[in-house]
Each structure stands twice: as C-alpha cells, then as structure tokens.
Scaffold this motif. Structure first.
Motif, PDB file in Angstrom:
ATOM      1  N   TYR A  81      14.174   1.997 -23.534  1.00  6.54           N
ATOM      2  CA  TYR A  81      12.600   1.983 -22.586  1.00  6.54           C
ATOM      3  C   TYR A  81      11.582   1.305 -23.825  1.00  6.54           C
ATOM      4  N   GLU A  82      11.559   3.110 -24.896  1.00  3.63           N
ATOM      5  CA  GLU A  82       9.981   2.931 -25.268  1.00  3.63           C
ATOM      6  C   GLU A  82      10.304   0.934 -26.368  1.00  3.63           C
ATOM      7  N   ASP A  83      11.457   0.804 -26.576  1.00  5.52           N
ATOM      8  CA  ASP A  83      11.856  -0.568 -27.391  1.00  5.52           C
ATOM      9  C   ASP A  83      11.200  -1.902 -26.554  1.00  5.52           C
ATOM     10  N   ALA A  84      11.891  -1.649 -25.418  1.00  2.00           N
ATOM     11  CA  ALA A  84      11.509  -2.552 -24.110  1.00  2.00           C
ATOM     12  C   ALA A  84      10.038  -2.683 -24.030  1.00  2.00           C
ATOM     13  N   LEU A  85       9.537  -1.484 -23.748  1.00  2.00           N
ATOM     14  CA  LEU A  85       7.639  -1.545 -23.470  1.00  2.00           C
ATOM     15  C   LEU A  85       7.218  -2.484 -24.970  1.00  2.00           C
ATOM     16  N   THR A  86       7.573  -2.724 -26.253  1.00  2.00           N
ATOM     17  CA  THR A  86       6.634  -2.799 -27.256  1.00  2.00           C
ATOM     18  C   THR A  86       7.093  -4.188 -26.664  1.00  2.00           C
ATOM     19  N   VAL A  87       8.374  -4.544 -26.636  1.00  2.00           N
ATOM     20  CA  VAL A  87       8.406  -6.290 -26.302  1.00  2.00           C
ATOM     21  C   VAL A  87       7.819  -6.443 -25.094  1.00  2.00           C
ATOM     22  N   VAL A 107       4.139 -11.717 -13.532  1.00  2.00           N
ATOM     23  CA  VAL A 107       5.301 -11.330 -13.731  1.00  2.00           C
ATOM     24  C   VAL A 107       5.237 -10.250 -14.974  1.00  2.00           C
ATOM     25  N   ALA A 108       4.652 -10.946 -15.812  1.00  2.00           N
ATOM     26  CA  ALA A 108       5.211  -9.615 -16.851  1.00  2.00           C
ATOM     27  C   ALA A 108       4.393  -8.717 -16.917  1.00  2.00           C
ATOM     28  N   GLN A 109       3.231  -8.617 -16.101  1.00  2.00           N
ATOM     29  CA  GLN A 109       2.382  -7.210 -15.437  1.00  2.00           C
ATOM     30  C   GLN A 109       3.814  -6.299 -14.788  1.00  2.00           C
ATOM     31  N   THR A 110       4.189  -6.941 -13.866  1.00  2.00           N
ATOM     32  CA  THR A 110       5.088  -6.392 -12.691  1.00  2.00           C
ATOM     33  C   THR A 110       6.135  -5.790 -13.179  1.00  2.00           C
ATOM     34  N   ASN A 111       6.612  -6.129 -15.393  1.00  2.00           N
ATOM     35  CA  ASN A 111       7.967  -5.935 -15.972  1.00  2.00           C
ATOM     36  C   ASN A 111       7.124  -4.286 -16.212  1.00  2.00           C
ATOM     37  N   LEU A 112       5.937  -4.812 -17.217  1.00  2.00           N
ATOM     38  CA  LEU A 112       5.562  -3.829 -17.900  1.00  2.00           C
ATOM     39  C   LEU A 112       4.913  -2.697 -16.876  1.00  2.00           C
ATOM     40  N   SER A 113       4.508  -2.356 -16.131  1.00  2.00           N
ATOM     41  CA  SER A 113       4.893  -1.284 -15.071  1.00  2.00           C
ATOM     42  C   SER A 113       6.152  -0.361 -14.665  1.00  2.00           C
ATOM     43  N   THR A 114       6.703  -1.646 -14.467  1.00  2.00           N
ATOM     44  CA  THR A 114       8.030  -1.060 -14.070  1.00  2.00           C
ATOM     45  C   THR A 114       8.594  -0.495 -15.472  1.00  2.00           C
ATOM     46  N   THR A 115       8.000  -0.572 -16.090  1.00  2.00           N
ATOM     47  CA  THR A 115       8.840   0.057 -17.815  1.00  2.00           C
ATOM     48  C   THR A 115       7.434   1.371 -18.437  1.00  2.00           C
ATOM     49  N   TYR A 116       6.692   0.971 -17.636  1.00  2.00           N
ATOM     50  CA  TYR A 116       5.827   2.618 -17.859  1.00  2.00           C
ATOM     51  C   TYR A 116       6.255   3.239 -17.080  1.00  2.00           C
ATOM     52  N   ALA A 117       6.678   3.275 -16.198  1.00  2.00           N
ATOM     53  CA  ALA A 117       6.680   4.110 -14.851  1.00  2.00           C
ATOM     54  C   ALA A 117       7.626   5.104 -15.475  1.00  2.00           C
ATOM     55  N   GLY A 120       7.355   7.804 -18.059  1.00  2.00           N
ATOM     56  CA  GLY A 120       6.771   8.413 -17.634  1.00  2.00           C
ATOM     57  C   GLY A 120       4.794   8.508 -17.305  1.00  2.00           C
ATOM     58  N   ARG A 121       4.570   7.232 -17.906  1.00  2.00           N
ATOM     59  CA  ARG A 121       3.284   6.764 -18.050  1.00  2.00           C
ATOM     60  C   ARG A 121       2.569   6.184 -16.674  1.00  2.00           C
ATOM     61  N   HIS A 122       2.362   7.308 -15.510  1.00  2.00           N
ATOM     62  CA  HIS A 122       2.554   6.707 -13.941  1.00  2.00           C
ATOM     63  C   HIS A 122       0.699   6.297 -14.630  1.00  2.00           C
ATOM     64  N   GLU A 123       0.321   7.308 -15.206  1.00  2.00           N
ATOM     65  CA  GLU A 123      -1.820   6.421 -14.962  1.00  2.00           C
ATOM     66  C   GLU A 123      -1.516   4.606 -14.947  1.00  2.00           C
ATOM     67  N   GLN A 124      -0.956   4.527 -16.390  1.00  2.00           N
ATOM     68  CA  GLN A 124      -0.914   2.810 -16.407  1.00  2.00           C
ATOM     69  C   GLN A 124       0.082   2.459 -15.920  1.00  2.00           C
ATOM     70  N   ALA A 125       1.170   2.662 -15.415  1.00  2.00           N
ATOM     71  CA  ALA A 125       2.318   1.872 -14.113  1.00  2.00           C
ATOM     72  C   ALA A 125       1.141   1.277 -13.218  1.00  2.00           C
ATOM     73  N   LEU A 126       0.338   2.399 -12.483  1.00  2.00           N
ATOM     74  CA  LEU A 126      -0.971   2.845 -11.899  1.00  2.00           C
ATOM     75  C   LEU A 126      -1.661   2.068 -11.521  1.00  2.00           C
ATOM     76  N   GLN A 127      -2.096   1.363 -13.073  1.00  2.00           N
ATOM     77  CA  GLN A 127      -3.859   0.499 -13.352  1.00  2.00           C
ATOM     78  C   GLN A 127      -2.453  -0.858 -13.148  1.00  2.00           C
ATOM     79  N   MET A 128      -1.855  -1.035 -14.000  1.00  2.00           N
ATOM     80  CA  MET A 128      -1.316  -2.626 -13.898  1.00  2.00           C
ATOM     81  C   MET A 128      -0.177  -2.948 -12.360  1.00  2.00           C
TER      82      MET A 128
END
Length: 223
Positions: A81-87, A107-117, A120-128
């Motif tokens: 997941y961490e590597d995916a987040l970078t990509v 679509v890219a933001q949706t994918n990023l939000s899911t990966t944040y969650a 465990g980066r839930h605040e960033q997932a919420l913002q996205m």
C-alpha cells in the motif's frame, strides 16, 4: 507480459479503434482465456512490466498514464500500500500537469482516498473523498450514479472518523436520490442505508428513536 506488449503495439501501428486498444491493453492485468483479473504477486509483477514498457513515453501519452494506473493497482493487489500510494500521488500530479479531463482526476483522487484509508491516514482520506464528492456534484449534478458513489465514499470516511452528524445529514439527503435514480434494491442504495444505520447506532448520543431506526434500517437492507 510479452503478449500484451505485442498486442498493444499492433493496435497502435494499425491505428485500430479505441475499443480494440482497450481490450488489448487489458491483457496487462486480465487473463485472455477466463477474462478474470489477475491478483496478488502476479498482478503486481505484470504492473511493473507494464510500467517499464511505457515509462519512456511522454507524460502526455495516454498509454503511459494508463500504465501508471495498472502499476498502482498491481501494488495494491499485492498489498504494497505504501508503494501504491507513491505511485497514485505521482499519477494525480501528472494528470494535473497535463491538463487531464476532470473526470479522470476524480477517478485518481478516489483511488488515492481508498489507499489513504487502507494505511490509516483517515483525515487525508476524508479530505480527498470530500473533494471527490464536491467535484462529482459540480460535474454531473446530484442525480447521477457517480455522485451517489462519491457520497457513499464520503459518508464512509465521516463515519470512520466518528463524525456522525455530518454523515447522517449527507445520507438523509442522498439516500432518496439513490432510491430515485438507482432503485431501492441497488447495491449503492443498500450500502448507503447500511452506512446510515451504522452512523445512527455508533453515535454515543443516539436516542432510543435513533437506535430503533437503525435496527429497522438494518432489517430492511438485509431483506
């Protein structure tokens, strides 16, 4: 991987239709025989092979962008997941630089939000997820399936951070929309009602009426 590379190259050389190009590109992540998507380390390995094949192309090249997405999904399938987040963060930055259509950015933001969650980066997932909901609302209007899905994701993030009042307010507005345009038995409608029931009963300030409504909603969605 070699077969996928050859098929895509032939489609480009012969200027085949976008539909054919898409079908051939799917060989990078789905089996040509059973048409099922690969998963785990196999999908991850194919993702890297795909990216290495097209990384040398200009940023504005569509296939290069899709290859980056395939790599991100492959890493997620293998739980890196961490590597995916970078990509995915790089993909979003790239889409913004090249002036990609708004729907592609969402679509890219949706994918990023899911990966944040997931990490465990839930605040960033919420913002996205909030940004995606606002974007879909602006682009498609309230009564559109994409807006309903974005609202569902946004509500999930709100409940995850125990922001129950905001989640309930959003869902009270959007559940009738989902029922109207998708129907009562659609998966997205049922998901929203289930999230709403969770928001009701998880709230420590819930009244007896709230708990009763939660039970009724759970029973309705289970039928």
């Amino acid at each position: 991987a070699e077969q996928a590379k050859i098929l895509v190259a032939e489609a480009e050389e012969n200027n085949l239709s976008d539909k054919v190009k898409t079908e051939r590109f799917e060989r990078w992540y789905a089996c040509s025989l059973c048409e099922q998507e690969y998963h785990g380390v196999v999908r991850c390995a194919l993702g890297w092979a795909c990216w290495k094949t097209y990384v040398g192309r200009p940023e504005t090249d569509e296939i290069r962008g899709v290859a980056m997405n395939v790599l991100g999904n492959g890493l997620i399938s293998a739980k890196h997941y961490e590597d995916a987040l970078t990509v995915q963060e790089a993909e979003l930055s790239m889409l913004r630089r090249v002036g990609a259509p708004e729907h592609s950015i969402l679509v890219a933001q949706t994918n990023l939000s899911t990966t944040y969650a997931r990490i465990g980066r839930h605040e960033q997932a919420l913002q996205m997820s909030r940004d995606v909901y606002s974007g879909e609302l602006k682009l498609y209007g309230e009564e559109h399936g994409r807006t309903v899905v974005a609202a569902c994701n946004y509500a999930t993030s709100l409940v995850g951070l125990e922001r129950f009042e905001e989640a309930k307010s959003l869902l009270r507005k959007m559940i009738p929309v989902a029922q109207r345009i998708l129907g009562d038995s659609h998966d997205h409608t049922l998901s929203m009602r289930s999230i709403y029931a969770n928001a009701l009963y998880q709230d420590t300030c819930a009244t007896l009426d709230d708990l009763s409504e939660a039970v009724t909603t759970f029973e309705d969605t289970a039928r």
